[in-house]
Design an enzyme around this catalytic site. Structure first.
Site, PDB file in Angstrom:
ATOM      1  CB  SER A   1      -0.904   0.157   1.280  1.00  0.00           C
ATOM      2  OG  SER A   1       0.120   0.392   2.149  1.00  0.00           O
TER       3      SER A   1
ATOM      4  CB  SER B   1       1.922  -2.248   2.921  1.00  0.00           C
ATOM      5  OG  SER B   1       1.036  -2.319   2.106  1.00  0.00           O
TER       6      SER B   1
END
EC number: 6.3.5.7
Lengths: 491, 492
Positions: free
Chosen positions: A158, A182
């Site tokens: 992310s 992430s």
């Protein structure tokens, strides 16, 4: 002055100390680079005034000789970190124009040490995603493209904005967070270095929560040394986060260049997936060879419960998320969509405010915690988690110092290429990284080479709890052998 | 467990027995909230005691308030309960605007305190032991205000996050009287410990009551839960109503629906709030923001060593040391303030061994009687413990008679002042000097020759002479001395 942006953080620190250039010059160079790179969509909020004010302050301190370890270094901040007086959204529509009255512990430590904030960086909504495509601000472009292609690729997620900005020389380093990969997956997709420290190493206070038992902050930077410098400032015990651990933070930079001779490096056989691309396989062997050449001993190890890690992760993380995201209800802050009564207000606000992937995970999480399903899903996933942890403990108990794996099963892919029909296709990106979060261990992704299409690939090193130093030492060996990689500028 | 015979309810088909269990929510006495530094002060401006954590701002994390843990452990010790050295905080998930996090942090599977028991005294020297199932810590909710606007509701988060102890009893209670006595006793223990102020009007102590009925010693019936009661009398009324409602349904051939009900004190009835089918699925799971709550046995032992004397122990001691009746001792220990007052009187007495029992009588009969008459409580008593002790000393040492003492008490009540000085300045001293009394005795005998002659045949009429002498001395003569003197003068 634009070449100031191509310095590593360590080089910039030297230049600032020697007064070769000022922090204001360094900061302006980066602000210009950000402006010129808006097409990447890496920044969701630029804070040039604040950046220059902080740079001037740093210059004064440097002049007086009482500069902190990051004095004058311009950084980007993932939009998951609360920044006082600066809009913080987790890249979700539901937070709207939320402006915190508080500063996250991690960022406040960076400012304490003199760093300069350039702005807020794009990420997958609430850090849920592996491509930065779920952001309410739209996808981020990877500065890397396939050789001879104009296709826009994702930077991973992310922390896609963080990785893209660091790779494109828009900031000297960035904060990021890692719940299932992430930090490490976007680092691998952009030829940057990303470390997820041991769970409890960095405070989670002021970081928008995704899955509390897995979330951990860490840096993305352009070299192993730079990431060590940043982590030292970000880490440390915080009484406001009872899951942060009260042990001293070592001088991580001192681990750079330290001999790895005699270290036992585990190669886990379960990570050799069926159908794994040959170039990933080759990269992994190369990495092992470099460590061997540096004096490390390679041993095959077994982490037998690896195959259960991803399914268990997709129970635990959504379960926690479904509860963590309950506070976004339209009552106190952020988006509010009116309704005839409070239930409708909740439903309208959350339907409008959350994107599809977040809604999916909230529903999965609600389901697995429901009466009658809790034991079959959540409780079992926790048991699996214990077994995964034990796999690693057994391995370390045999004298293994760190474990070497590929960081991702492939190089970066195109925007819209994956996960459209089957979300699991996207989830598989984290196959090598989630185990580390499930076990709470530190993991670093280091650029190690390129695939046949000229896209960067990374290797992952997994360490013992709170032994990030060994990862920096080993990471440095790989970086020295593989070299550093910079994308050709097209924006 | 019960040693008491309890009340059965008569129905058309015979007697019915009530089975009652209670969940008491007691607000923990602490300066700050369970997981935040915000103040717990009652009555502030709405939303003036709200931290970032209480408002559930993004990225905020709970940190356990150790004082609340100490209070929970102390309470557990006061309930003779098992203290769990490791317990876990869970999230109870539900959406409501009084709960900003969207979940309440509570303890579900592993509470901080396990099984214990409370001895509950009933009228007529009966008692019943009520088992404690568990005690756990949890967050209180905020308060919704629906009367501020015609179209909007407002929320006040001052109370949100304040620590509560949920004390769950076993279904050992058998009638309304026992239920009321249980709450009264539990409240008293909490107040002795200083772990909850027990102020039911302010909502510091609230009860959920589970009621079911059955044929005596038959299988358990389906229960209904009456939520959120904050008056001991209402608890009694609600139980009676609810039990009769259930009996009526059962005797009509119906079935009891397991449901949550509310008691309406104005109508004196309970009504359905939600059925079992509508019950929330709270999706409990361990709160990942908090580590399990762990402490050492030493931590518990240290708290135990510093525990104050509790009502049961105090009562036993009062009976043993001062010869009080069990009833008088219970009256004195029922409220912490009464016991403190009595013990302060004891501390000030010249001889507590001699006058301890007298002091108890004075506190219970004169002081409590007078306070009740004026609707005041012990903390607002015009006569303080030191003054009362002085009055009792004056009786004990023979300076004043019991009758004068009552007058003196009245003066102190009305005007205040040092009783000993008042006795001096107002000439209330008892006269034991024989020569002073002798003159009065002689005068009265001389003035009443007929009666003096009669008394030799009817010694019981001596009382008349005693009364006359006491009257003439303004009550200050020592009655025993008067008696002796009269007897010798009259030759009886």
């Amino acid at each position: 002055m634009t070449d100031l942006t191509s310095l590593t953080l360590a080089e910039a620190r030297k230049g600032l100390a020697a007064k070769t250039f000022t922090s204001l010059e360094l900061t302006d160079a980066h602000l210009n680079a950000i402006e010129a790179a808006r097409v990447l969509n890496a920044f969701v909020m630029e804070t040039p005034d604040q950046a220059r004010a902080m740079a001037r302050e740093a210059d004064v301190k440097i002049g007086k000789g009482d500069a902190g370890p990051l004095a004058g270094i311009p950084l980007g901040i993932k939009d998951l970190f609360a920044t006082k007086g600066v809009r913080t959204t987790a890249c979700s529509k539901i937070l709207g124009n939320f402006v915190p009255t508080y500063e996250s512990t991690v960022t406040s430590q960076l400012w304490r040490d003199g760093a300069v904030m350039l702005g807020k960086l794009n990420n997958d909504e609430f850090a849920m995603g592996s491509s930065n495509e779920t952001s309410c601000f739209g996808p981020v472009a990877n500065p890397w493209r396939r050789d001879g292609s104009n296709t826009t690729l994702v930077p991973g997620g992310s922390s896609g904005g963080s990785a893209s900005a660091v790779a494109a020389l828009l900031c000297m380093g960035a904060t990021a967070t890692d719940t299932g990969g992430s930090i490490r997956q976007p680092a691998a997709f952009t030829a940057t270095v990303g470390i997820k420290p041991t769970y409890g190493r960095c405070s989670r206070w002021g970081v928008v929560a995704f899955a509390s038992s897995l979330d951990q902050a860490g840096p993305i930077a352009r070299s192993v040394r730079d990431s060590a410098m940043l982590l030292r400032s970000m880490a440390g015990h915080d009484p406001k986060d009872t899951t942060s651990v009260d042990i001293p933070v070592p001088d991580y930079e001192a681990a750079i260049g330290k001999s790895v001779k005699g270290m036992k490096i585990g190669i886990p056989k379960e990570y050799r997936l069926d159908g794994m691309p040959a170039e990933i396989e080759k990269l992994w062997s190369e990495g092992a060879a470099w460590l061997k050449a540096a004096g490390a001993e390679l041993v095959e190890v077994s982490l037998p419960h690896t195959k259960y890690a991803l399914p268990a992760y997709y129970i635990v993380a959504p379960a926690e998320a479904s509860s963590n995201l309950a506070r976004y209800d339209g009552v106190r802050y952020g988006l509010r969509e009116q309704g005839k009564n409070v239930i409708e207000l909740y439903e309208n606000t959350r339907a409008e405010g959350f994107g599809a992937e977040v809604r999916r995970r909230v529903m999965i999480g609600t389901y697995v915690l429901s009466a009658g399903y809790y034991d079959a899903y959540y409780l079992r996933a926790q048991k699996v988690r214990t077994l995964i942890k034990k796999d690693f403990e057994d391995c370390f108990a045999k004298g293994v110092s760190a474990i070497l794996t590929p960081a991702t099963p492939s190089a970066a892919f195109g925007v819209g290429e994956k996960g459209g029909a089957d979300p699991v296709e996207m989830y598989l990106n984290d196959i090598f990284t989630v185990t580390v979060n499930m076990a709470g261990l530190p993991g670093i992704a280091v650029p190690a080479g390129k695939d046949a299409q000229g896209l960067p690939l990374g290797l992952q090193l997994i360490g013992r709890p709170f032994d990030e130093e060994t990862l920096f030492s080993l990471g440095e060996v790989i970086e020295q052998a593989a070299g550093r990689f910079t994308p050709a500028r097209w924006w | 467990m019960s040693t008491a015979t309890h009340k059965l309810l008569k129905g058309a088909t015979g007697d019915w027995e009530m089975v009652i269990g209670m969940e008491i929510h007691a607000q923990v006495t602490s300066n700050s909230k369970l997981f935040s530094g915000a103040s717990t002060t009652f009555g502030g401006e709405p939303n003036s005691h709200v931290s970032l954590v209480d408002a559930a701002m993004p990225g905020m994390l709970p940190v356990i308030n150790e004082e609340c843990v100490r209070q929970a452990v102390r309470t557990g010790l006061g309930l003779n309960a098992k203290i769990n050295l490791r317990s876990v905080f869970d999230r109870k998930n539900y959406f409501y605007p009084d709960s900003p996090q969207g979940y309440q942090i509570s303890q579900y599977k592993s509470p901080v305190v396990g099984e214990g028991e409370v001895l509950v005294e009933l009228d007529g020297g009966r008692s019943v032991t009520v088992g404690i199932e568990r005690l756990h810590l949890e967050q209180d909710a905020g308060k919704l205000l629906h009367d501020q606007s015609s179209s909007l509701s407002f929320v006040d988060l001052n109370r949100c996050g304040v620590a509560l102890m949920e004390i769950v009893s076993k279904p050992d209670i058998r009638d309304a009287e026992q239920a009321k006595a249980y709450v009264t006793k539990l409240r008293s223990i909490l107040r002795y410990l200083g772990t909850c102020d027990g102020d039911m009007e302010k909502g510091s102590l609230r009860a959920d009551v589970n009621v079911s009925v059955r044929k005596p010693d038959g299988p358990l019936g389906t229960r209904c839960e009456i939520k959120n009661m904050n008056s001991i009398n209402f608890i009694g009324q609600a139980i009676e109503y609810e039990a009769r409602r259930q009996i009526e349904i059962l005797e009509d051939g119906g079935e009891i629906d397991q449901e949550t009900r509310l008691y309406d004190p104005n109508k004196g009835e309970t009504r359905s709030m939600r059925s079992k089918e509508e019950a929330h699925d709270y999706r409990y799971f361990p709160d990942p923001d908090l580590l399990p709550l762990e402490f050492s046995q030493q931590f518990v032992d240290e708290l135990k060593a510093k525990l104050p004397e509790l009502p049961d122990q105090k009562k036993t001691r009062f009976v043993a040391d001062f010869g009080l009746s069990a009833y008088d001792a219970s009256v004195l220990v029922a409220e912490r303030e009464s016991a403190v007052f009595y013990e302060t009187v004891l501390d000030k007495l010249a001889s507590r061994a001699r006058d301890g029992k007298v002091a108890a009588n004075w506190v219970i009969n004169e002081l409590f009687g007078r306070l009740n008459k004026e609707g005041r409580d012990i903390t607002g008593s015009p006569v303080n413990a030191e003054q009362l002790a002085a009055i009792i000393d004056l009786i004990g040492e023979g300076t004043i008679s019991g009758k004068i003492a009552k007058d003196l008490f009245e003066i102190v009540w009305q005007e205040g002042g040092d009783p000993r000085a008042l006795v001096e300045s107002r000439g209330m001293k008892q006269v034991t000097d024989l020569s002073a009394i002798e003159k009065v005795v002689d005068d009265i005998i001389a003035a009443n020759p007929d009666k003096a002659a009669q008394v030799k045949d009817k010694p019981q009429s001596l009382g008349w002479f005693v009364g006359q002498v006491m009257k003439a001395s303004g009550g200050k003569a020592n009655p025993q001395s008067v008696n002796d003197l009269l007897k010798s003068k009259l030759g009886i």
